[in-house]
Design a protein around this motif. Sequence first.
Motif, mmCIF file in Angstrom:
data_model
loop_
_atom_site.group_PDB
_atom_site.id
_atom_site.type_symbol
_atom_site.label_atom_id
_atom_site.label_comp_id
_atom_site.label_asym_id
_atom_site.label_seq_id
_atom_site.Cartn_x
_atom_site.Cartn_y
_atom_site.Cartn_z
ATOM 1 N N LEU A 1 32.548 40.068 21.883
ATOM 2 C CA LEU A 1 33.965 40.428 21.937
ATOM 3 C C LEU A 1 34.381 40.804 23.362
ATOM 4 O O LEU A 1 35.481 40.459 23.797
ATOM 5 N N ALA A 2 33.515 41.501 24.070
ATOM 6 C CA ALA A 2 33.834 41.891 25.449
ATOM 7 C C ALA A 2 33.950 40.657 26.341
ATOM 8 O O ALA A 2 34.859 40.563 27.165
ATOM 9 N N ALA B 1 37.355 39.458 28.198
ATOM 10 C CA ALA B 1 37.397 39.198 29.639
ATOM 11 C C ALA B 1 37.930 37.794 29.913
ATOM 12 O O ALA B 1 38.754 37.599 30.811
ATOM 13 N N THR B 2 37.484 36.824 29.139
ATOM 14 C CA THR B 2 37.946 35.446 29.319
ATOM 15 C C THR B 2 39.444 35.336 29.029
ATOM 16 O O THR B 2 40.192 34.748 29.805
ATOM 17 N N ASP B 3 39.876 35.923 27.910
ATOM 18 C CA ASP B 3 41.288 35.838 27.517
ATOM 19 C C ASP B 3 42.209 36.559 28.494
ATOM 20 O O ASP B 3 43.345 36.160 28.682
ATOM 21 N N SER B 4 41.720 37.632 29.113
ATOM 22 C CA SER B 4 42.550 38.394 30.060
ATOM 23 C C SER B 4 42.343 37.937 31.500
ATOM 24 O O SER B 4 42.904 38.524 32.418
ATOM 25 N N ASP C 1 46.343 40.171 19.316
ATOM 26 C CA ASP C 1 47.293 39.994 20.415
ATOM 27 C C ASP C 1 47.722 41.326 21.006
ATOM 28 O O ASP C 1 47.931 41.443 22.210
ATOM 29 N N SER C 2 47.848 42.352 20.159
ATOM 30 C CA SER C 2 48.267 43.663 20.654
ATOM 31 C C SER C 2 47.200 44.274 21.570
ATOM 32 O O SER C 2 47.521 44.904 22.577
ATOM 33 N N VAL C 3 45.933 44.066 21.239
ATOM 34 C CA VAL C 3 44.843 44.571 22.080
ATOM 35 C C VAL C 3 44.827 43.818 23.404
ATOM 36 O O VAL C 3 44.689 44.426 24.472
ATOM 37 N N LEU C 4 44.997 42.507 23.341
ATOM 38 C CA LEU C 4 45.019 41.699 24.561
ATOM 39 C C LEU C 4 46.196 42.100 25.451
ATOM 40 O O LEU C 4 46.051 42.205 26.667
ATOM 41 N N ILE D 1 33.417 47.443 30.688
ATOM 42 C CA ILE D 1 34.144 47.687 31.926
ATOM 43 C C ILE D 1 34.705 46.351 32.391
ATOM 44 O O ILE D 1 33.952 45.396 32.590
ATOM 45 N N LEU D 2 36.022 46.289 32.533
ATOM 46 C CA LEU D 2 36.697 45.073 32.960
ATOM 47 C C LEU D 2 37.382 45.294 34.294
ATOM 48 O O LEU D 2 37.912 46.379 34.561
ATOM 49 N N TYR D 3 37.380 44.254 35.119
ATOM 50 C CA TYR D 3 38.030 44.314 36.441
ATOM 51 C C TYR D 3 38.835 43.045 36.674
ATOM 52 O O TYR D 3 38.366 41.937 36.387
ATOM 53 N N ARG D 4 40.038 43.233 37.176
ATOM 54 C CA ARG D 4 40.849 42.122 37.660
ATOM 55 C C ARG D 4 41.706 42.643 38.801
ATOM 56 O O ARG D 4 42.442 43.619 38.642
#
Length: 106
Positions: A61-62, A66-69, A31-34, A82-85
């Motif tokens: 995991l990536a 991405a799904t959780d965030s 949860d802390s990472v998310l 690399i994540l984008y929102r």
Amino acid sequence: MSLAGFQRTYLKGLAHPLKPVVFVGKEGVKDSVLAAVEEALLIHELIKVRFLDFKEQRKDLAKALATDSQSELVGMIGHLAILYRAHPEPEHRRIQLPKKKPKKSE
């Protein structure tokens, strides 16, 4: 939101000089990472996440991160994701994605 190939390429180019802002250690995606990913995406829109101890599971995991965030997994480069929102408020968006594929110059 689904990104087109040319948009992913554009975002990878923007991400190139960025340093990782979130690190996933041996504890995995907690949860802390998310929460850290959520905060970083709200501030930066485009982030790098480094996986420290995972070799085989890092792609899974990536994708889960991405799904959780509720972000897009732009790509993986070694141990980096690399994540984008986009920012939820359009007037606060820093990154304007191209709408059309750029034409090749001859």
